[in-house]
Design an enzyme around this catalytic site. Structure first.
Site, PDB file in Angstrom:
ATOM      1  N   SER A  95       0.638  -1.195   0.466  1.00 48.68           N
ATOM      2  CA  SER A  95      -0.103  -0.121  -0.309  1.00 48.68           C
ATOM      3  C   SER A  95       1.114   1.182  -0.029  1.00 48.68           C
ATOM      4  O   SER A  95       0.222   2.515  -0.419  1.00 48.68           O
ATOM      5  CB  SER A  95      -1.024   0.427   1.240  1.00 48.68           C
ATOM      6  OG  SER A  95      -0.137  -0.351   2.448  1.00 48.68           O
ATOM      7  N   ASP A 114      -3.761   7.589   7.986  1.00 47.52           N
ATOM      8  CA  ASP A 114      -4.517   6.474   8.621  1.00 47.52           C
ATOM      9  C   ASP A 114      -4.285   5.717   9.697  1.00 47.52           C
ATOM     10  O   ASP A 114      -2.894   5.754  10.137  1.00 47.52           O
ATOM     11  CB  ASP A 114      -5.806   5.477   7.478  1.00 47.52           C
ATOM     12  CG  ASP A 114      -4.809   4.879   6.995  1.00 47.52           C
ATOM     13  OD1 ASP A 114      -3.032   4.684   7.400  1.00 47.52           O
ATOM     14  OD2 ASP A 114      -5.346   4.207   5.719  1.00 47.52           O
ATOM     15  N   HIS A 169      -0.549   4.294   8.023  1.00 45.74           N
ATOM     16  CA  HIS A 169       0.439   5.132   5.995  1.00 45.74           C
ATOM     17  C   HIS A 169       0.229   6.623   7.132  1.00 45.74           C
ATOM     18  O   HIS A 169      -0.525   7.451   7.292  1.00 45.74           O
ATOM     19  CB  HIS A 169      -1.203   4.597   5.292  1.00 45.74           C
ATOM     20  CG  HIS A 169      -1.189   3.499   4.387  1.00 45.74           C
ATOM     21  ND1 HIS A 169      -2.472   2.986   4.801  1.00 45.74           N
ATOM     22  CD2 HIS A 169      -0.251   2.321   3.922  1.00 45.74           C
ATOM     23  CE1 HIS A 169      -2.158   1.892   4.209  1.00 45.74           C
ATOM     24  NE2 HIS A 169      -1.314   2.056   4.070  1.00 45.74           N
TER      25      HIS A 169
END
Ligand SMILES: *[C@@H]1O[C@H](CO)[C@@H](O)[C@H](O)[C@H]1NC(C)=O
Ligand SMILES: *[C@@H]1O[C@H](CO)[C@@H](O)[C@H](O)[C@H]1NC(C)=O
Length: 370
Positions: free
Chosen positions: A42, A335, A338
């Protein structure tokens, strides 16, 4: 005018004409890097998972993307990833996901997939694209380029391009969650199994013609809002065992980089160290302009880590409200896992211009100039 004078004049006129490089469009570019190929999780995903209906790791809803793109793009932050910052610095368009329909591959492709790891097993339950499949997708992209450009030009493009790998965090987190697996293999053995896959992946792109590659090490995994919130012994504190595992993995990455550089002639491999910079932010956020280095800026519940950014707050969390993050440039984390774009930019700058403690043995600027 006699012949001699005429010839002299011609010579003077010719001398006054500046020498124009054959490829004039390239002349203003500082870097001769035609494309970027990105692999990983991600932290590099440019929207891959948005094209996988069953993928459970998603960032294709607001307020993801709101600071830079002003809409969700599937990136797991409020703006650009490190791959995007590299592309912009090298005067390239943002690399499209391999799975994006009709994407052009001539300026690069992004295979990174949120939730994925080096091991296939890490992706088994979340329908992300594991590293092994990403490397296979690269072979398809290469074949497409060879058809579009011819084999010689595709080979030249690949040899000058930057290959970026950012993976490992999800494998290490999966190991830490799996008590049964920890009884079968210890941390050293598990890390060795990850390095084995990393090495095979790098060898595959090397044999496909890659000569410039970056491996991004993992950050202090135990200090993510998710890890802090799940720390039952000391709620809100970093999980030290996770940070130690991350350090062990990074040390093994350095050995791998040294080994591959020695074994593969002409392979310019760089290791990016994000662990130390993020640790410095956690120790002294103010020095980086950060007010909050523990909580997710966007989310809900304890440290905003109990509900993913943008997801509705379940009634089982009475009193919790979704925080949509008003000042993302003041927060380390966007978040639960991240970093904010602001922090990604700092990490990019360290990779681009930093010394050997940040980018080993050379930084991205030097790599791009080779
Ligand atoms: C992990 O297991 C291997 C093989 O059994 C052993 O040699 C090594 O000492 C162990 N490492 C740790 C840190 O326990
Ligand atoms: C960081 O943000 C969280 C959640 O909003 C809050 O509980 C915590 O006190 C903040 N920390 C600091 C140092 O401001």
């Amino acid at each position: 005018m006699d012949l001699k004078t005429a010839l002299t004049l011609v010579a003077v006129v010719l001398a006054a004409i500046p020498v124009v490089p054959v490829d004039a469009t390239r002349a203003h570019k500082e870097f001769d890097v035609p494309a970027i190929f990105a692999f990983g999780d991600s932290l590099g995903d440019a929207g891959t998972n948005s094209f996988i209906p069953q993928a459970t790791a998603r960032a294709d809803f607001p307020p993801y993307g709101k600071t830079f793109f002003r809409k969700p793009t599937g990136r797991f932050t409020n703006g650009r990833t490190i791959v995007d910052f590299i592309a912009q610095k090298l005067d390239l368009p943002l690399t499209p996901p391999f799975l994006e329909p009709h994407a052009s591959f001539t300026k690069g492709v992004n295979f990174a997939s949120g939730g994925s790891g080096l091991l296939d097993s890490t992706s088994a339950d979340d329908f992300s694209v594991p590293m092994s499949a990403q490397v296979q997708q690269f072979a398809i992209a290469k074949a497409t380029l060879e058809k579009q450009l011819d084999a010689h030009r595709a080979g030249s493009l690949i040899s000058k391009s930057i290959f970026l790998f950012i993976s490992g965090s999800n494998d290490l987190s999966a190991f830490l969650r799996d008590a049964q697996l920890q009884q079968q293999v210890n941390a050293t053995q598990f890390v060795a199994s990850l390095i084995d896959v990393y090495q095979k992946s790098l060898l595959a792109v090397y044999h496909a013609g890659a000569r410039k590659a970056i491996v991004v090490g993992v950050g202090p995994l135990g200090c993510s809002p998710l890890a802090r919130a799940s720390n039952t012994a000391n709620p809100g504190e970093c999980v030290e065992v996770a940070n130690q595992l991350a350090l062990g993995f990074n040390a093994a990455l350095k050995q791998m980089v040294d080994g591959l550089r020695a074994a593969l002639p002409g392979f310019n491999l760089v290791l990016a160290n994000t662990f130390d910079t993020v640790s410095a932010m956690i120790t002294d956020g103010k020095a980086f302009g950060l007010d909050n280095v523990t909580a997710a800026c966007c989310g809900a519940g304890f440290l905003n880590a109990q509900v993913q950014c943008g997801k509705p707050v379940p009634p089982s969390l009475p009193g919790a409200v979704q925080d949509f993050c008003r000042r993302p440039f003041k927060s380390l984390f966007w978040d639960v896992l991240h970093p904010t774009e602001h922090v990604v930019r700092i990490l990019f700058n360290m990779l681009f211009t930093g010394d050997a403690t940040a980018a080993y043995p050379i930084n991205l600027r030097a790599l791009a100039q080779l």
